[in-house]
Design a protein around this motif. Structure first.
Motif, mmCIF file in Angstrom:
data_model
loop_
_atom_site.group_PDB
_atom_site.id
_atom_site.type_symbol
_atom_site.label_atom_id
_atom_site.label_comp_id
_atom_site.label_asym_id
_atom_site.label_seq_id
_atom_site.Cartn_x
_atom_site.Cartn_y
_atom_site.Cartn_z
ATOM 1 N N LEU A 76 -41.403 17.380 32.689
ATOM 2 C CA LEU A 76 -42.459 17.263 31.685
ATOM 3 C C LEU A 76 -43.538 16.270 32.082
ATOM 4 O O LEU A 76 -44.737 16.547 31.961
ATOM 5 N N THR A 77 -43.131 15.098 32.570
ATOM 6 C CA THR A 77 -44.111 14.041 32.840
ATOM 7 C C THR A 77 -44.390 13.838 34.323
ATOM 8 O O THR A 77 -45.362 13.172 34.674
ATOM 9 N N GLY A 78 -43.567 14.404 35.195
ATOM 10 C CA GLY A 78 -43.720 14.178 36.625
ATOM 11 C C GLY A 78 -44.276 15.357 37.385
ATOM 12 O O GLY A 78 -44.248 15.379 38.613
ATOM 13 N N ARG A 79 -44.780 16.356 36.665
ATOM 14 C CA ARG A 79 -45.383 17.518 37.298
ATOM 15 C C ARG A 79 -46.684 17.860 36.585
ATOM 16 O O ARG A 79 -46.846 17.599 35.396
ATOM 17 N N ASP A 80 -47.606 18.468 37.324
ATOM 18 C CA ASP A 80 -48.868 18.896 36.725
ATOM 19 C C ASP A 80 -48.626 20.101 35.822
ATOM 20 O O ASP A 80 -47.932 21.044 36.224
ATOM 21 N N PRO A 81 -49.185 20.127 34.615
ATOM 22 C CA PRO A 81 -49.107 21.333 33.778
ATOM 23 C C PRO A 81 -50.070 22.391 34.308
ATOM 24 O O PRO A 81 -51.278 22.168 34.383
ATOM 25 N N LEU A 82 -49.545 23.535 34.699
ATOM 26 C CA LEU A 82 -50.340 24.589 35.328
ATOM 27 C C LEU A 82 -50.336 25.849 34.451
ATOM 28 O O LEU A 82 -49.546 25.958 33.495
ATOM 29 N N TRP A 92 -48.640 13.590 49.253
ATOM 30 C CA TRP A 92 -48.573 14.326 47.983
ATOM 31 C C TRP A 92 -47.121 14.538 47.550
ATOM 32 O O TRP A 92 -46.784 14.372 46.366
ATOM 33 N N GLU A 93 -46.248 14.879 48.496
ATOM 34 C CA GLU A 93 -44.843 15.106 48.153
ATOM 35 C C GLU A 93 -44.152 13.813 47.725
ATOM 36 O O GLU A 93 -43.253 13.840 46.877
ATOM 37 N N ALA A 94 -44.548 12.682 48.304
ATOM 38 C CA ALA A 94 -43.965 11.406 47.872
ATOM 39 C C ALA A 94 -44.322 11.118 46.419
ATOM 40 O O ALA A 94 -43.498 10.595 45.651
ATOM 41 N N LEU A 95 -45.547 11.438 46.014
ATOM 42 C CA LEU A 95 -45.933 11.285 44.602
ATOM 43 C C LEU A 95 -45.139 12.248 43.730
ATOM 44 O O LEU A 95 -44.737 11.897 42.611
ATOM 45 N N GLN A 96 -44.916 13.458 44.211
ATOM 46 C CA GLN A 96 -44.082 14.410 43.471
ATOM 47 C C GLN A 96 -42.665 13.861 43.324
ATOM 48 O O GLN A 96 -42.077 13.911 42.241
ATOM 49 N N ASP A 97 -42.125 13.342 44.413
ATOM 50 C CA ASP A 97 -40.767 12.801 44.374
ATOM 51 C C ASP A 97 -40.670 11.628 43.410
ATOM 52 O O ASP A 97 -39.642 11.430 42.757
ATOM 53 N N ALA A 98 -41.746 10.850 43.314
ATOM 54 C CA ALA A 98 -41.759 9.699 42.404
ATOM 55 C C ALA A 98 -41.983 10.101 40.956
ATOM 56 O O ALA A 98 -41.815 9.275 40.051
ATOM 57 N N GLY A 99 -42.369 11.362 40.721
ATOM 58 C CA GLY A 99 -42.696 11.780 39.360
ATOM 59 C C GLY A 99 -44.036 11.261 38.891
ATOM 60 O O GLY A 99 -44.254 11.064 37.694
ATOM 61 N N HIS A 100 -44.961 11.046 39.844
ATOM 62 C CA HIS A 100 -46.311 10.566 39.524
ATOM 63 C C HIS A 100 -47.338 11.460 40.216
ATOM 64 O O HIS A 100 -47.959 11.053 41.202
ATOM 65 N N PRO A 101 -47.538 12.686 39.737
ATOM 66 C CA PRO A 101 -48.528 13.554 40.386
ATOM 67 C C PRO A 101 -49.923 12.967 40.255
ATOM 68 O O PRO A 101 -50.206 12.214 39.312
ATOM 69 N N PRO A 102 -50.823 13.283 41.184
ATOM 70 C CA PRO A 102 -52.157 12.675 41.168
ATOM 71 C C PRO A 102 -52.897 12.818 39.848
ATOM 72 O O PRO A 102 -53.593 11.886 39.426
ATOM 73 N N SER A 103 -52.742 13.950 39.182
ATOM 74 C CA SER A 103 -53.496 14.171 37.940
ATOM 75 C C SER A 103 -53.049 13.262 36.811
ATOM 76 O O SER A 103 -53.767 13.086 35.821
ATOM 77 N N ARG A 104 -51.864 12.670 36.931
ATOM 78 C CA ARG A 104 -51.334 11.829 35.856
ATOM 79 C C ARG A 104 -51.395 10.336 36.187
ATOM 80 O O ARG A 104 -50.935 9.514 35.396
ATOM 81 N N LEU A 105 -51.928 9.978 37.338
ATOM 82 C CA LEU A 105 -52.028 8.568 37.693
ATOM 83 C C LEU A 105 -53.112 7.897 36.850
ATOM 84 O O LEU A 105 -54.209 8.431 36.686
ATOM 85 N N THR A 106 -52.796 6.739 36.324
ATOM 86 C CA THR A 106 -53.742 6.050 35.443
ATOM 87 C C THR A 106 -54.361 4.813 36.086
ATOM 88 O O THR A 106 -55.459 4.409 35.714
#
Length: 964
Positions: free
Chosen positions: A483-489, A103-117
Motif C-alpha cells: 500500500l505505502t511502498g509501491r506507486d499506485p498505477l 530504483w530497485e533499492a528504493l523499491q526494496d526499502a518501500g520508498h518509491p520515488p513518487s512517495r519521497l517527501t
C-alpha cells in the motif's frame, strides 16, 4: 531538509539491490554465498573469439581465460526510465545498471520515488567506460567521429549519479565518488555524512563495474595482481592474485530513528565510517599502506562508539594476493588490538573469492554481504581456502576463516567492512545487528496490487507467490508495503486477507482471471459478511475505485515494511557492437561515405528488404528487425526517421519523404515502394489504404464514417499523426493528413487556402471535420472559416493543445532569437541531447545551430533536411504571429489540452503568451469542450503512455460526436 543531527547518529540500511555474477538480485546472491558457489568460470574458445581474442593469444600459456561475467548487461528498460532507444544504446551499461539498481533499492526499502517527501542524495562510483572505448568508438557510426555531447554524457563517470537524480526526481546531493576499488564504500561514507548533517533524508550509495569485453580473460604477469590459475584464493597458501568480476550494488540509507518511526525494515545499522589515504608512507603509488589502513579502521571504530571486542566478523578487502592479504590482516589486527578487540573467534572473509574483484563496486558488495551476515546471523563459507598462506601467520592473529556456512551460536552483534583503493584511499565501516522488531498486528487487511498494464499486474502476482513459497511474510507487513511502498498505477487488483493462505488464494484468483474485491469472486472466504472495525473490505472497494488509503485507518501504521519483489521491468537489448575490424580512424577521415549509412549505389541499385531492415537496426539500435516490424512499435521517432530517409536517399536516390515513410512504416513496404513505386495494399498512385488521395493529402488511417482532416504542426511534417493512429489501433474514424506545401505560402490565410483545395478535392462538400496539433490547429481554424465563407458546414474542429490567437499577439522574433530558442525546442520536443553550450551560449544563426545539433552519422543531406525543418518552423511561427481570426466560427471545437504546463523558458523565448484554452470560446458561435490529456505540449505525443491515452481521447471525442 532535516535539521543537522549528531555526527554519531546511527544510519540504517533499509534497502538494497544488485546484479552479481550468477545472481540477478540480492536473495540469489546470498543463497549462492551460503552454498559456497564460485561464479568465476573458464571461458570457451568461441567466447574468447567473440571477445576479440586472437586464437594465437588465446592459446598462450600466459593468457588465462577466466573471469566472472555479468549476464544481460546489454539489457535495459529504456521506456520505463524515460530514455529513447538511441539514448539508451549510447549510455554505458554501467550507468544503466546503477540507475536500475538505485530504483530497485528504493523499491526494496518501500520508498518509491513518487512517495519521497524529503531530499534524497545519490553517491556512487563506477569504473572507466570500456563500453565507450571498446564498443562505441569502434562502431561503424562513431569510429570516425569526434566525441559528441550525447556520447559524452552517456559514458563519462561524472554523470553516473546525476542521471539517477534526474530520472528519479531526487533533489539531495548527487556526486560521483572515484577512488578506484574503495570508491563505493567511500560513497557510503559520504552518504552517511550527508544524512547526519541533515542534507539528505534518504541516501542511495553504491557502485558498478562492467569491463568489456567480459569474456576475454586476461594476461598473467608474474608479480602482478591477477591470479596465476584463474581463481581468487583469499588467505590461502596457493593465493596468487585476483580475477576480474562484474556487477553492481546499491544500498538505501536512512537515519535509524526515522527508519524505525516509519516502520522500515533494517538490514543492519551503520555505526561508524572513516576514509583515509596512505599518503607517501608506502613503497609505491599502487602498493598497500598498512599505516593508512590501520588509521581508517581506528577512526571508524572511534566514530561508531562500539567496543572493538564486539566485532565478530570482518569482510576484508581480501584480493588474494600473496603479499597484500598479509599486509591487510596485520593492519587489521594492529588496529583491533590497539582498540581492545576483536571479539574472540572473530571470523574473516572476502567475497572476491566468489565473484572476483568488482573494482568500483567491490566495497558496497562487501557491505551488502556483511549486512546480510548480521541480519541472518550466519557466516557463509570462505571458498578456495584449504590451508593458510604462511605469510599471514594466521595462528598468531585473533581471526579464523570459516569454510562451512556457520550459524552463530552467540548473537553476532557487530561486524566491519574494509575496502582499500589502488592509490591509497582506504575506507572502513563498522556495523551493528538490526534492532529486533515487534511482530505486526493481526487482522484482516487490504492487499493491493497495481501496474501499468495487465501483463505487469500478473507478473507482480507471480513474483509475490514465488516469495511466499520461499518464506513466510506476515500479512500486515505485506499489506502495508504494497500500500505505502509501491506507486499506485492504473491497472489495479485488490482483496482482503487475514492469513497467508488467503493471500495466496487472492493472488491465484488474479492469475485465474477472477474479478478483484471481496465481493467479486475473489478467494472463497472473502465474501463473508463480517467486516471488522478496520473496514478492510470497504477499503478494497474504495482503492479499486481510485481512492488513496491511509494505513492508520486499520492499524497498518503499526506494521513494519518488508522486502518484496520490485515492480517487474521489461528490459530489452540496447547495445552498440564494435566493428569486427575497425580501420584506423586516421586512414578514413575525410572520406565521402559516412559511418552508419549504406555505401552509395548506382542509380539502378534498389534496396532489398534486408537492407531497409538493417537501416532500422542501425539507427534504432535494436535487433533483430523483421520485414514486417512496425517502425513505431520499435520505438522510432521523427528525428530518427529523418536519418533513415536521408540514408535511403543517399544510397539509392530514393524519392521518399517523411510522410510517405511514416505511412509505410515496415521494411517490406518501404522496399516495395522504392523498388516498384507501389507497396502492398497501396493504390496505383502509391498512397496507403483505400482512401482517395489527391495531391497534397496522405491517408493516415482507414475507417468508417467521415474523414478527419489533420493539418501539419509548425515543423511541416505529419509524423505525429501516424504515431497517433498507430497508438490507437486501426479501428475508428478515418484520418487523413494534409501535406505542407513546398513553396511555403507567405501568410497563414494563404496556407489555409492551399489546404482548402486539397480538402475539397478529396471531399467536395461538407459537413467537414478538421483538426491539427499546435500550429496545425490554428491553421485548421482559419481553414474552417474559409470553408464557412464558401457556404460549407464544418461540424467539428479538433485541436491538440493549440494556443488561442491571443497567445501570439506581439512582434515577430528575429532569426537569431529563433536560433537561440531552437535548442530548447529540440530538447523539449525530441529529447535531443544538445551540448549545454547551446543553452548557456545560444547559437547566433542557423549554421551555428546545426553544428551544435550535428550527430556523428549526419551527412550533408541530413543537414539539408534539418535546415529545411528549421526554416519551415520559423516561417510558420512568423505566419502565426502575424495572424488573427477576422470572424467567428459556427462550429463545435474540442480542445485536447495538455495537463502539464509548457516550458516557460521556451514560451518566453518564442514570445508566446500564456493564455487559457477557454479563450477559444471568444472566437466561436458553437460549443467549446476542453478535454485534459496527460503530458505537456510535447510529451503528449512523445511519451508512449501519454500517446495511447491521447489516441483514446480522440477516438472517444469522435465517437461522442457520432452518437445521435
Amino acid at each position: 531538509m532535516a535539521e543537522p543531527t549528531n555526527e554519531s547518529t546511527p544510519i540504517a540500511i533499509v534497502g538494497m539491490a544488485g546484479r552479481f555474477p550468477g545472481a540477478a538480485d540480492v536473495p540469489q546472491f546470498w543463497a549462492h554465498l551460503l552454498e559456497g558457489a564460485e561464479q568465476v568460470r573458464e571461458f570457451g574458445a568461441e567466447e574468447l573469439r567473440a571477445a576479440g581474442v586472437p586464437d594465437g593469444q588465446a592459446g598462450a600459456p600466459t593468457h588465462l581465460p577466466y573471469g566472472a561475467d555479468l549476464a544481460d548487461a546489454d539489457l535495459f528498460d529504456a521506456e520505463f526510465f524515460g530514455l529513447t532507444p538511441r539514448d539508451a544504446m549510447l549510455t554505458d551499461p554501467q550507468h544503466r545498471l546503477f540507475l536500475t539498481c538505485a530504483w530497485e533499492a528504493l523499491q526494496d526499502a518501500g520508498h518509491p520515488p513518487s512517495r519521497l517527501t524529503g531530499r534524497t542524495g545519490v553517491f556512487g562510483s563506477t569504473t572507466l567506460s570500456t563500453y565507450l572505448l571498446e564498443n562505441v568508438l569502434r562502431s561503424p557510426e562513431f569510429a570516425d567521429a569526434a566525441l559528441s555531447y550525447p556520447v559524452l554524457i552517456g559514458n563519462d563517470k561524472d554523470f553516473l549519479t546525476t542521471r539517477v537524480s534526474y530520472r528519479l526526481g531526487l533533489t539531495g546531493p548527487s556526486m560521483a565518488v572515484q577512488s578506484a576499488c574503495s570508491g563505493s564504500l567511500a560513497a557510503v561514507h559520504l552518504a552517511c555524512g550527508s544524512l547526519r548533517r541533515g542534507e539528505s533524508d534518504l541516501a542511495l550509495a553504491g557502485g558498478v563495474s562492467v569491463t568489456l569485453p567480459q569474456t576475454g580473460g586476461y594476461g598473467y604477469q608474474e608479480g602482478g595482481i591477477m591470479s596465476r590459475d584463474g581463481h581468487c584464493r583469499v588467505f590461502d597458501a596457493r593465493s596468487s592474485g585476483t580475477v576480474k568480476g562484474n556487477g553492481c550494488a546499491v544500498v538505501a540509507l536512512r537515519r535509524l530513528d526515522d527508519a524505525l518511526a516509519d516502520g522500515d525494515q533494517v538490514y543492519a545499522v551503520i555505526r561508524g565510517t572513516a576514509v583515509t589515504n596512505d599518503g607517501s608512507d608506502k613503497i609505491g603509488f599502487t602498493a598497500p599502506g598498512p599505516a593508512g589502513q590501520q588509521g581508517a579502521i581506528l577512526a571508524a571504530l572511534a566514530d561508531s562508539g562500539i567496543p572493538a571486542d564486539r566485532i565478530g566478523y570482518v569482510e576484508t578487502h581480501g584480493t588474494g594476493t600473496s603479499l597484500g592479504d598479509p599486509i591487510e590482516l596485520r593492519a587489521l589486527a594492529a588496529a583491533h588490538t590497539e582498540a581492545g578487540g576483536p571479539a574472540p573467534g572473530c571470523a574473516i572473509g572476502s567475497v572476491k573469492a566468489n565473484l572476483g574483484h568488482l573494482d568500483a563496486a567491490a566495497g558496497v558488495v562487501g557491505l551488502v554481504k556483511a549486512a546480510l551476515v548480521l541480519r541472518h546471523q550466519t557466516i557463509p563459507p570462505q571458498i578456495n581456502f584449504e590451508r593458510p598462506n604462511p605469510l599471514l601467520r594466521l595462528d598468531r592473529l585473533p581471526y579464523r576463516v570459516v569454510t562451512e556456512a556457520t550459524r552463530c551460536e552467540e548473537p553476532l552483534t557487530a561486524a566491519a567492512v574494509s575496502s582499500f583503493g589502488l592509490g591509497g584511499t582506504n575506507a572502513h565501516v563498522v556495523l551493528s545487528a538490526p534492532p529486533a522488531r515487534d511482530p505486526g498486528p493481526e487482522g484482516r487487511y487490504p492487499v493491493v496490487l497495481s501496474a501499468r498494464d495487465p501483463e505487469a499486474l500478473r507478473a507482480t502476482a507471480h513474483g509475490l507467490l514465488a516469495l511466499l513459497r520461499e518464506r513466510p511474510v506476515p500479512v500486515a507487513e505485506l499489506a502495508r508495503t504494497l500500500l505505502t511502498g509501491r506507486d499506485p498505477l492504473p491497472h489495479r487488483y485488490a482483496f482482503a486477507a487475514s492469513t497467508a493462505a488467503e493471500v495466496t488464494a487472492g493472488l491465484r484468483a488474479l492469475l485465474d482471471g477472477a474479478p478483484p474485491g471481496p465481493d467479486r469472486a475473489g478467494p472463497a472466504d472473502l465474501s463473508e459478511p463480517a467486516d471488522p472495525p478496520g473496514g478492510a473490505d470497504r477499503a478494497v472497494r474504495a482503492w479499486l475505485d481510485g481512492a488513496d488509503l491511509d494505513p492508520a485507518d486499520w492499524g497498518l501504521d503499526r506494521a513494519g515494511k518488508v522486502s518484496l519483489p520490485p515492480y517487474p521491468l521489461r528490459p530489452t537489448r540496447h547495445w552498440i557492437d564494435p566493428a569486427p575490424d575497425t580501420p584506423d580512424p586516421a586512414s578514413t577521415r575525410g572520406q565521402a561515405s559516412t559511418p552508419g549509412t549504406p555505401a552509395p549505389a548506382t542509380a539502378a541499385a534498389r534496396p532489398a528488404v534486408t537492407t531497409v531492415a538493417e537501416l532500422f537496426e542501425r539507427h534504432l539500435r535494436t535487433t533483430p528487425v523483421g520485414p514486417d516490424d512496425d517502425y513505431y512499435d520499435l520505438g522510432g521517432d521523427s528525428l530518427t526517421a529523418v536519418d533513415i530517409v536521408t540514408a535511403l536517399r543517399d544510397a539509392f536516390g530514393a524519392d521518399l519523404d517523411l510522410d510517405t515513410f511514416a505511412a509505410l512504416r515496415t521494411p517490406r513496404r518501404i522496399a516495395e515502394r522504392l523498388n516498384t513505386g507501389r507497396a502492398s495494399g497501396e493504390q496505383p498512385d502509391g498512397t496507403p489504404g483505400g482512401l482517395p488521395a489527391p495531391a497534397g493529402l496522405t491517408p493516415v488511417r482507414d475507417g468508417d464514417g467521415r474523414t478527419l482532416f489533420l493539418l501539419p504542426p509548425a515543423g511541416g511534417t505529419n509524423f505525429c499523426y501516424f504515431q497517433l493512429a498507430a497508438a490507437g489501433g486501426r479501428a475508428g474514424v478515418p484520418l487523413a493528413a494534409l501535406t505542407f506545401p513546398a513553396d511555403r505560402p507567405a501568410t497563414l490565410r494563404a496556407l489555409a487556402a492551399a489546404y482548402l483545395t486539397a480538402v475539397r478535392a478529396a471531399q467536395p462538400h461538407g459537413p467537414y471535420r478538421l483538426g491539427g496539433y499546435s500550429f496545425g490547429g490554428n491553421v485548421a481554424f482559419e481553414l474552417a472559416l474559409q470553408l464557412q465563407e464558401q457556404g460549407e458546414q464544418v461540424e467539428l474542429l479538433v485541436m491538440f493543445d493549440s494556443h488561442p490567437p491571443e497567445a501570439y499577439v506581439g512582434p515577430t522574433i528575429t532569426e537569431k532569437e529563433f536560433a537561440a530558442a531552437f535548442p530548447l525546442m529540440l530538447r523539449q520536443a525530441f529529447a535531443h541531447d544538445l551540448d549545454p553550450a547551446a543553452l548557456d551560449h545560444p547559437p547566433a544563426d542557423l549554421e551555428e545551430l546545426l553544428e551544435l545539433a550535428r550527430m556523428p552519422h549526419w551527412t550533408d543531406a541530413t543537414a539539408v533536411e534539418y535546415r529545411s525543418f528549421f526554416r519551415t518552423w520559423k516561417h510558420n511561427h512568423d505566419a502565426l504571429k502575424g495572424h488573427y481570426p477576422d470572424r467567428r466560427l459556427r462550429a463545435d471545437l474540442v480542445l485536447l489540452h495538455a495537463r502539464d504546463q509548457e516550458n516557460r523558458d521556451l514560451l518566453e523565448a518564442l514570445q508566446i503568451r500564456t493564455e487559457p484554452g477557454s479563450r477559444w470560446q471568444d472566437h466561436l458561435d458553437g460549443e467549446l469542450r476542453v478535454v485534459t490529456v496527460p503530458g505537456d505540449h510535447f510529451t503528449m505525443f512523445a511519451d508512449p503512455g501519454h500517446l495511447k491515452q491521447l489516441a483514446a481521447a480522440l477516438d472517444s471525442v469522435l465517437a461522442d460526436h457520432d452518437r445521435p
